[in-house]
Design a protein around this motif. Structure first.
Motif, PDB file in Angstrom:
ATOM      1  N   THR A 224      10.529   3.926  -2.820  1.00  0.00           N
ATOM      2  CA  THR A 224      10.650   3.814  -4.274  1.00  0.00           C
ATOM      3  C   THR A 224      11.116   2.408  -4.631  1.00  0.00           C
ATOM      4  O   THR A 224      11.860   1.778  -3.883  1.00  0.00           O
ATOM      5  N   PHE A 225      10.656   1.922  -5.787  1.00  0.00           N
ATOM      6  CA  PHE A 225      11.070   0.609  -6.280  1.00  0.00           C
ATOM      7  C   PHE A 225      10.668   0.484  -7.735  1.00  0.00           C
ATOM      8  O   PHE A 225       9.869   1.275  -8.241  1.00  0.00           O
ATOM      9  N   ASP A 226      11.209  -0.516  -8.412  1.00  0.00           N
ATOM     10  CA  ASP A 226      10.806  -0.850  -9.777  1.00  0.00           C
ATOM     11  C   ASP A 226       9.781  -1.972  -9.723  1.00  0.00           C
ATOM     12  O   ASP A 226       9.961  -2.960  -9.011  1.00  0.00           O
ATOM     13  N   GLU A 227       8.709  -1.799 -10.485  1.00  0.00           N
ATOM     14  CA  GLU A 227       7.726  -2.857 -10.677  1.00  0.00           C
ATOM     15  C   GLU A 227       8.107  -3.593 -11.957  1.00  0.00           C
ATOM     16  O   GLU A 227       8.288  -2.975 -13.003  1.00  0.00           O
ATOM     17  N   VAL A 228       8.252  -4.899 -11.861  1.00  0.00           N
ATOM     18  CA  VAL A 228       8.612  -5.712 -13.017  1.00  0.00           C
ATOM     19  C   VAL A 228       7.323  -6.255 -13.626  1.00  0.00           C
ATOM     20  O   VAL A 228       6.533  -6.914 -12.955  1.00  0.00           O
ATOM     21  N   VAL A 229       7.127  -5.955 -14.911  1.00  0.00           N
ATOM     22  CA  VAL A 229       5.924  -6.374 -15.624  1.00  0.00           C
ATOM     23  C   VAL A 229       6.301  -7.528 -16.552  1.00  0.00           C
ATOM     24  O   VAL A 229       7.293  -7.447 -17.284  1.00  0.00           O
ATOM     25  N   MET A 230       5.507  -8.594 -16.506  1.00  0.00           N
ATOM     26  CA  MET A 230       5.790  -9.792 -17.287  1.00  0.00           C
ATOM     27  C   MET A 230       4.822  -9.924 -18.467  1.00  0.00           C
ATOM     28  O   MET A 230       3.678  -9.487 -18.389  1.00  0.00           O
ATOM     29  N   GLU A 231       5.304 -10.537 -19.535  1.00  0.00           N
ATOM     30  CA  GLU A 231       4.444 -10.912 -20.659  1.00  0.00           C
ATOM     31  C   GLU A 231       3.792 -12.245 -20.332  1.00  0.00           C
ATOM     32  O   GLU A 231       4.218 -12.948 -19.417  1.00  0.00           O
ATOM     33  N   GLY A 232       2.808 -12.612 -21.098  1.00  0.00           N
ATOM     34  CA  GLY A 232       2.133 -13.892 -20.903  1.00  0.00           C
ATOM     35  C   GLY A 232       3.068 -15.079 -21.039  1.00  0.00           C
ATOM     36  O   GLY A 232       2.857 -16.125 -20.436  1.00  0.00           O
ATOM     37  N   SER A 233       4.141 -14.928 -21.818  1.00  0.00           N
ATOM     38  CA  SER A 233       5.088 -16.024 -22.022  1.00  0.00           C
ATOM     39  C   SER A 233       6.079 -16.157 -20.869  1.00  0.00           C
ATOM     40  O   SER A 233       6.879 -17.085 -20.849  1.00  0.00           O
ATOM     41  N   GLY A 234       6.018 -15.234 -19.914  1.00  0.00           N
ATOM     42  CA  GLY A 234       6.931 -15.293 -18.773  1.00  0.00           C
ATOM     43  C   GLY A 234       8.170 -14.436 -18.930  1.00  0.00           C
ATOM     44  O   GLY A 234       9.025 -14.417 -18.059  1.00  0.00           O
ATOM     45  N   CYS A 235       8.283 -13.731 -20.035  1.00  0.00           N
ATOM     46  CA  CYS A 235       9.422 -12.837 -20.257  1.00  0.00           C
ATOM     47  C   CYS A 235       9.136 -11.471 -19.642  1.00  0.00           C
ATOM     48  O   CYS A 235       7.989 -11.047 -19.573  1.00  0.00           O
ATOM     49  N   VAL A 236      10.190 -10.799 -19.219  1.00  0.00           N
ATOM     50  CA  VAL A 236      10.032  -9.454 -18.674  1.00  0.00           C
ATOM     51  C   VAL A 236       9.659  -8.498 -19.802  1.00  0.00           C
ATOM     52  O   VAL A 236      10.362  -8.385 -20.799  1.00  0.00           O
ATOM     53  N   ALA A 237       8.523  -7.819 -19.640  1.00  0.00           N
ATOM     54  CA  ALA A 237       8.048  -6.879 -20.656  1.00  0.00           C
ATOM     55  C   ALA A 237       8.550  -5.467 -20.379  1.00  0.00           C
ATOM     56  O   ALA A 237       8.640  -4.659 -21.280  1.00  0.00           O
ATOM     57  N   GLY A 238       8.864  -5.190 -19.118  1.00  0.00           N
ATOM     58  CA  GLY A 238       9.353  -3.859 -18.787  1.00  0.00           C
ATOM     59  C   GLY A 238       9.417  -3.625 -17.295  1.00  0.00           C
ATOM     60  O   GLY A 238       9.056  -4.484 -16.496  1.00  0.00           O
ATOM     61  N   ARG A 239       9.898  -2.443 -16.954  1.00  0.00           N
ATOM     62  CA  ARG A 239      10.009  -2.017 -15.566  1.00  0.00           C
ATOM     63  C   ARG A 239       9.368  -0.645 -15.444  1.00  0.00           C
ATOM     64  O   ARG A 239       9.541   0.195 -16.315  1.00  0.00           O
ATOM     65  N   ILE A 240       8.642  -0.454 -14.362  1.00  0.00           N
ATOM     66  CA  ILE A 240       7.972   0.814 -14.113  1.00  0.00           C
ATOM     67  C   ILE A 240       8.421   1.315 -12.746  1.00  0.00           C
ATOM     68  O   ILE A 240       8.378   0.569 -11.761  1.00  0.00           O
ATOM     69  N   SER A 241       8.855   2.562 -12.686  1.00  0.00           N
ATOM     70  CA  SER A 241       9.241   3.154 -11.404  1.00  0.00           C
ATOM     71  C   SER A 241       7.985   3.439 -10.592  1.00  0.00           C
ATOM     72  O   SER A 241       7.039   4.028 -11.097  1.00  0.00           O
ATOM     73  N   CYS A 242       8.002   3.015  -9.337  1.00  0.00           N
ATOM     74  CA  CYS A 242       6.865   3.233  -8.442  1.00  0.00           C
ATOM     75  C   CYS A 242       7.356   3.944  -7.188  1.00  0.00           C
ATOM     76  O   CYS A 242       8.510   3.780  -6.786  1.00  0.00           O
ATOM     77  N   TYR A 243       6.471   4.701  -6.599  1.00  0.00           N
ATOM     78  CA  TYR A 243       6.825   5.406  -5.373  1.00  0.00           C
ATOM     79  C   TYR A 243       5.563   5.666  -4.565  1.00  0.00           C
ATOM     80  O   TYR A 243       4.451   5.607  -5.085  1.00  0.00           O
ATOM     81  N   GLY A 244       5.756   5.941  -3.286  1.00  0.00           N
ATOM     82  CA  GLY A 244       4.637   6.237  -2.409  1.00  0.00           C
ATOM     83  C   GLY A 244       5.141   6.582  -1.029  1.00  0.00           C
ATOM     84  O   GLY A 244       6.351   6.586  -0.757  1.00  0.00           O
ATOM     85  N   LYS A 245       4.199   6.869  -0.159  1.00  0.00           N
ATOM     86  CA  LYS A 245       4.519   7.250   1.211  1.00  0.00           C
ATOM     87  C   LYS A 245       3.790   6.300   2.148  1.00  0.00           C
ATOM     88  O   LYS A 245       2.624   5.980   1.923  1.00  0.00           O
ATOM     89  N   MET A 246       4.479   5.856   3.189  1.00  0.00           N
ATOM     90  CA  MET A 246       3.888   4.943   4.169  1.00  0.00           C
ATOM     91  C   MET A 246       4.078   5.485   5.573  1.00  0.00           C
ATOM     92  O   MET A 246       5.116   6.057   5.887  1.00  0.00           O
TER      93      MET A 246
END
Length: 83
Positions: A45-67
């Motif tokens: 599990t981790f947070d994906e950091v999403v950026m705006e075109g201006s370089g500012c953080v637009a949000g965080r999305i929780s991500c998960y998976g199995k490896m």
């Protein structure tokens, strides 16, 4: 390299990102689900950091998976795949 170090450096985790953001390694964690002599299965599990075109953080999305991790003789991670 150990599991924690491997997960923080492998580009394969980017496959779990949904918005083409970047992985916040400070939020990266895993749970060992199975382990054998030559492989291990972990939930990641981790947070994906999403950026705006201006370089500012637009949000965080929780991500998960199995490896599935392929382990060498000394227990070090040699390869992995998203399952």
């Amino acid at each position: 390299m150990g599991i924690d170090e491997y997960l923080k450096s492998t580009p394969k985790l980017a496959q779990l990102c949904s918005q083409n953001g970047w992985i916040d390694n400070e939020t990266l964690s895993y749970e060992l689900m199975e382990q054998g002599d030559d492989q291990a299965v972990v939930n990641v599990t981790f947070d994906e950091v999403v950026m705006e075109g201006s370089g500012c953080v637009a949000g965080r999305i929780s991500c998960y998976g199995k490896m599935r991790l392929t382990l060498g003789d000394s227990g070090q991670v040699e390869n992995s795949e998203i399952i």
